[in-house]
Design a protein around this motif. Structure first.
Motif, PDB file in Angstrom:
ATOM      1  N   GLU A   2      65.535  -9.964  61.061  1.00  0.00           N
ATOM      2  CA  GLU A   2      65.149 -11.129  59.794  1.00  0.00           C
ATOM      3  C   GLU A   2      64.538 -11.870  59.649  1.00  0.00           C
ATOM      4  O   GLU A   2      64.277 -12.156  58.904  1.00  0.00           O
ATOM      5  CB  GLU A   2      66.627 -10.957  59.764  1.00  0.00           C
ATOM      6  N   MET A   3      64.348 -12.422  61.076  1.00  0.00           N
ATOM      7  CA  MET A   3      63.653 -13.572  61.506  1.00  0.00           C
ATOM      8  C   MET A   3      61.704 -13.448  60.846  1.00  0.00           C
ATOM      9  O   MET A   3      61.314 -13.771  60.376  1.00  0.00           O
ATOM     10  CB  MET A   3      64.148 -14.513  62.762  1.00  0.00           C
ATOM     11  N   ARG A   5      60.539 -10.992  58.761  1.00  0.00           N
ATOM     12  CA  ARG A   5      60.461 -10.429  57.824  1.00  0.00           C
ATOM     13  C   ARG A   5      60.333 -12.286  57.188  1.00  0.00           C
ATOM     14  O   ARG A   5      59.600 -12.027  56.383  1.00  0.00           O
ATOM     15  CB  ARG A   5      61.542  -9.998  57.837  1.00  0.00           C
ATOM     16  N   GLU A   6      61.208 -12.932  57.628  1.00  0.00           N
ATOM     17  CA  GLU A   6      61.217 -13.775  56.725  1.00  0.00           C
ATOM     18  C   GLU A   6      60.144 -15.175  57.029  1.00  0.00           C
ATOM     19  O   GLU A   6      59.557 -15.796  56.377  1.00  0.00           O
ATOM     20  CB  GLU A   6      62.352 -14.908  56.673  1.00  0.00           C
ATOM     21  N   LEU A   7      59.128 -14.290  58.401  1.00  0.00           N
ATOM     22  CA  LEU A   7      58.381 -15.804  58.785  1.00  0.00           C
ATOM     23  C   LEU A   7      57.281 -14.832  57.939  1.00  0.00           C
ATOM     24  O   LEU A   7      56.187 -15.804  57.687  1.00  0.00           O
ATOM     25  CB  LEU A   7      58.714 -16.045  60.437  1.00  0.00           C
ATOM     26  N   SER A   9      57.028 -13.053  55.012  1.00  0.00           N
ATOM     27  CA  SER A   9      56.642 -13.237  53.598  1.00  0.00           C
ATOM     28  C   SER A   9      57.227 -14.299  53.590  1.00  0.00           C
ATOM     29  O   SER A   9      56.462 -14.384  51.956  1.00  0.00           O
ATOM     30  CB  SER A   9      58.599 -12.210  53.114  1.00  0.00           C
ATOM     31  N   LYS A  10      56.915 -15.593  53.973  1.00  0.00           N
ATOM     32  CA  LYS A  10      56.631 -16.779  53.484  1.00  0.00           C
ATOM     33  C   LYS A  10      55.100 -17.018  53.138  1.00  0.00           C
ATOM     34  O   LYS A  10      54.759 -17.472  52.125  1.00  0.00           O
ATOM     35  CB  LYS A  10      57.319 -17.860  54.478  1.00  0.00           C
ATOM     36  N   HIS A  41      51.685 -17.524  64.147  1.00  0.00           N
ATOM     37  CA  HIS A  41      53.317 -17.936  65.373  1.00  0.00           C
ATOM     38  C   HIS A  41      52.679 -17.545  66.089  1.00  0.00           C
ATOM     39  O   HIS A  41      52.414 -15.767  66.759  1.00  0.00           O
ATOM     40  CB  HIS A  41      54.138 -16.778  64.707  1.00  0.00           C
ATOM     41  N   GLY A  72      53.336  -9.916  53.261  1.00  0.00           N
ATOM     42  CA  GLY A  72      54.834  -9.097  53.548  1.00  0.00           C
ATOM     43  C   GLY A  72      54.832  -8.191  53.873  1.00  0.00           C
ATOM     44  O   GLY A  72      56.221  -7.864  54.755  1.00  0.00           O
TER      45      GLY A  72
END
Length: 102
Positions: A2-3, A5-7, A9-10, A41, A72
């Motif tokens: 999930e981390m 995916r979140e990073l 998609s930002k 990252h 994303g």
């Protein structure tokens, strides 16, 4: 997972790398040459780096870095990105994701 995916998609273009990886450096340079400013990252400098690396491996990244996301969506590793660049579709993907404008 999930981390990741979140990073991813930002921002329009996101690259997961390690600072000591020469292919990571090459992929970042390619994006900059195309006019994109990807979010990078550096997993070896991130407190959650090892966890992110395992999540990337579960997506099929082997090696885990560089791992590129555009709009994303997972694009792939260095081999995949270079192939997309050579056939001309990488630039269009970046335009579609609004990572570059023309």
């Amino acid at each position: 997972m999930e981390m990741v995916r979140e990073l991813a998609s930002k921002k329009a273009a996101v690259i997961f790398t390690k600072s000591s990886c020469c292919m990571c450096h090459s992929i970042k340079a390619l994006f900059y040459e195309l006019g994109a400013s990807p979010t990078v990252h550096e997993l070896d400098q991130d407190a959650n780096g090892r966890e992110i690396e395992w999540a990337l491996r579960s997506l099929g990244c082997n090696p885990a870095v560089p791992a590129v996301f555009i709009g994303g969506q997972f694009v792939g590793s260095a081999k995949d990105v270079i192939s997309l660049h050579l056939d001309g579709s990488l630039k269009q993907m970046l335009i579609n994701a609004k990572a570059i404008w023309f």
